[in-house]
Design an enzyme around this catalytic site. Structure first.
Site, PDB file in Angstrom:
ATOM      1  N   HIS A 257       0.724  -1.117  -0.199  1.00  0.00           N
ATOM      2  CA  HIS A 257      -0.010  -0.237  -0.141  1.00  0.00           C
ATOM      3  C   HIS A 257       0.890   1.329   0.012  1.00  0.00           C
ATOM      4  O   HIS A 257       0.970   1.901  -1.166  1.00  0.00           O
ATOM      5  CB  HIS A 257      -0.966  -0.186   1.109  1.00  0.00           C
ATOM      6  CG  HIS A 257      -1.867   0.957   1.171  1.00  0.00           C
ATOM      7  ND1 HIS A 257      -2.424   1.632   2.500  1.00  0.00           N
ATOM      8  CD2 HIS A 257      -2.399   2.002   0.423  1.00  0.00           C
ATOM      9  CE1 HIS A 257      -3.309   2.462   2.259  1.00  0.00           C
ATOM     10  NE2 HIS A 257      -3.278   2.755   1.093  1.00  0.00           N
TER      11      HIS A 257
ATOM     12  N   LYS B 198     -14.087   2.669   2.107  1.00  0.00           N
ATOM     13  CA  LYS B 198     -14.109   2.094   3.393  1.00  0.00           C
ATOM     14  C   LYS B 198     -13.846   2.888   4.520  1.00  0.00           C
ATOM     15  O   LYS B 198     -12.793   3.819   4.183  1.00  0.00           O
ATOM     16  CB  LYS B 198     -13.362   0.773   3.217  1.00  0.00           C
ATOM     17  CG  LYS B 198     -13.000   0.113   4.687  1.00  0.00           C
ATOM     18  CD  LYS B 198     -12.316  -1.113   4.496  1.00  0.00           C
ATOM     19  CE  LYS B 198     -10.713  -1.123   4.667  1.00  0.00           C
ATOM     20  NZ  LYS B 198     -10.281  -2.661   4.797  1.00  0.00           N
TER      21      LYS B 198
HETATM   22  C1  R5P Z   1      -6.751  -3.735   3.759  1.00  0.00           C
HETATM   23  O1  R5P Z   1      -6.410  -2.647   3.478  1.00  0.00           O
HETATM   24  C2  R5P Z   1      -6.649  -5.188   3.117  1.00  0.00           C
HETATM   25  O2  R5P Z   1      -6.783  -5.065   1.559  1.00  0.00           O
HETATM   26  C3  R5P Z   1      -8.074  -6.001   3.492  1.00  0.00           C
HETATM   27  O3  R5P Z   1      -9.354  -5.281   3.199  1.00  0.00           O
HETATM   28  C4  R5P Z   1      -8.176  -6.087   5.043  1.00  0.00           C
HETATM   29  O4  R5P Z   1      -6.854  -6.472   5.515  1.00  0.00           O
HETATM   30  C5  R5P Z   1      -9.171  -7.081   5.361  1.00  0.00           C
HETATM   31  O5  R5P Z   1      -9.309  -7.130   6.737  1.00  0.00           O
HETATM   32  P1  R5P Z   1     -10.352  -7.648   7.681  1.00  0.00           P
HETATM   33  O6  R5P Z   1     -10.901  -8.953   6.927  1.00  0.00           O
HETATM   34  O7  R5P Z   1      -9.863  -7.655   8.961  1.00  0.00           O
HETATM   35  O8  R5P Z   1     -11.585  -6.603   7.577  1.00  0.00           O
END
Ligand code: R5P
Length: 288
Positions: A122, A184
């Protein structure tokens, strides 16, 4: 020669290369003894160890990589289908370890090259920014797209956050489907909300949520719940790395997801998409 750490045997078989297991014995006091095949002199070897739930795996892996060198191999690669700690890519508070950099430095000291699948990059642009040995990344988008094409009618590929746009767009292109990305906001480990812009533009399509990681599943669950509120068909979810923290499956079930599939980078009952051939091809392309 692939040397498979415990738990990686099935993936090793699917890579279609000669492989042997690494034996790890845990003593009653919790220390580990690692045993490699002894005839590795002047061989090119790759130690296969996916790094979900990494802390207990890392020390036996370090022993295996170092012992391979002791045994006189030409070169020792590390194949880690899931590469751990990439999400901790900056110090969010003073004094916090930037684990992505630290683990990259540690693994660079233990092997001559690394192959992984879709690492979570990222704020760090590329593995080369943190690893000092050559790296090759295998991508799952192509195989996920093929699964979507074969299994979902009228798909609309959706990334649950801006970071997932890269996967969503590639999967959509491969599946011949449109794509969009949600917004998000994460306030804590288990506290996530998303908004659904423009979903009305694709009436009647089946949403396919695509993300790199499912850990607590709060991201996918929040996205799925919002899509259901917006009146879409029950969404399908496809993830690369099925980490599944405790409670994740229940959270997803409650959110109205119709089906969840994952690649086999992390062994999980949802595995339906085989990326081992892509990893074998990436390993062939790793130049030291
Ligand atoms: C975060 O930026 C990743 O791309 C995933 O969206 C994240 O790690 C998902 O985590 P969780 O299942 O705990 O919501």
């Amino acid at each position: 020669m692939i040397l498979a750490m415990p738990g990686n045997e099935r993936f090793a078989e699917r890579m279609g290369l000669p492989w042997q297991p690494v034996e790890v014995h845990t003593f009653p006091d919790g220390e580990s003894k690692v045993r490699l095949p002894s005839d590795l002199q002047r061989r090119d070897v790759a130690v296969l160890c996916t790094l979900d739930r990494p802390d207990p795996k890392l020390l036996p892996l370090a022993f295996a990589l170092q012992e391979a060198r002791e045994l006189g191999v030409n070169a020792v690669r590390l194949v880690a289908p899931y590469l751990c700690y990439m999400r901790q890519d900056r110090a969010f508070h003073p004094g916090e370890a930037v684990s992505a950099r630290l683990i990259a430095r540690m693994l660079s000291g233990l092997c001559d090259g690394l192959v992984t699948v879709d690492p979570h990059l990222h704020r760090i642009q590329s593995l080369d920014a943190i690893f000092t040995v050559p790296t090759v990344v295998a991508h799952a988008a192509h195989t996920i797209a093929a699964w979507v094409r074969d299994n979902v009618s009228d798909p609309l590929v959706i990334g649950p956050d801006e970071e997932s746009a890269q996967w969503a767009e590639e999967v959509a292109a491969g599946a011949g489907a449109p794509s969009t990305v949600l917004r998000k906001e994460r306030r804590g480990d288990h506290d996530v909300s998303v908004s659904v812009p423009e979903i009305g533009r694709w009436p009647g399509r089946t949403p396919v949520l695509v993300d790199d990681i499912c850990s607590t599943a709060r991201t996918l669950a929040a996205a799925a719940a919002h899509l259901r509120e917006a009146g879409t068909r029950p969404p399908v979810c496809a993830v690369v790395h099925a980490l599944f923290a405790p409670g994740a499956a229940e959270a997803l079930e409650a959110s109205g997801v119709s089906r969840l599939v994952s690649t086999n980078t992390v062994s999980h009952p949802t595995n339906a998409i085989d990326v081992a051939p892509a990893v074998a091809a990436a390993l062939a392309g790793l130049e030291l």
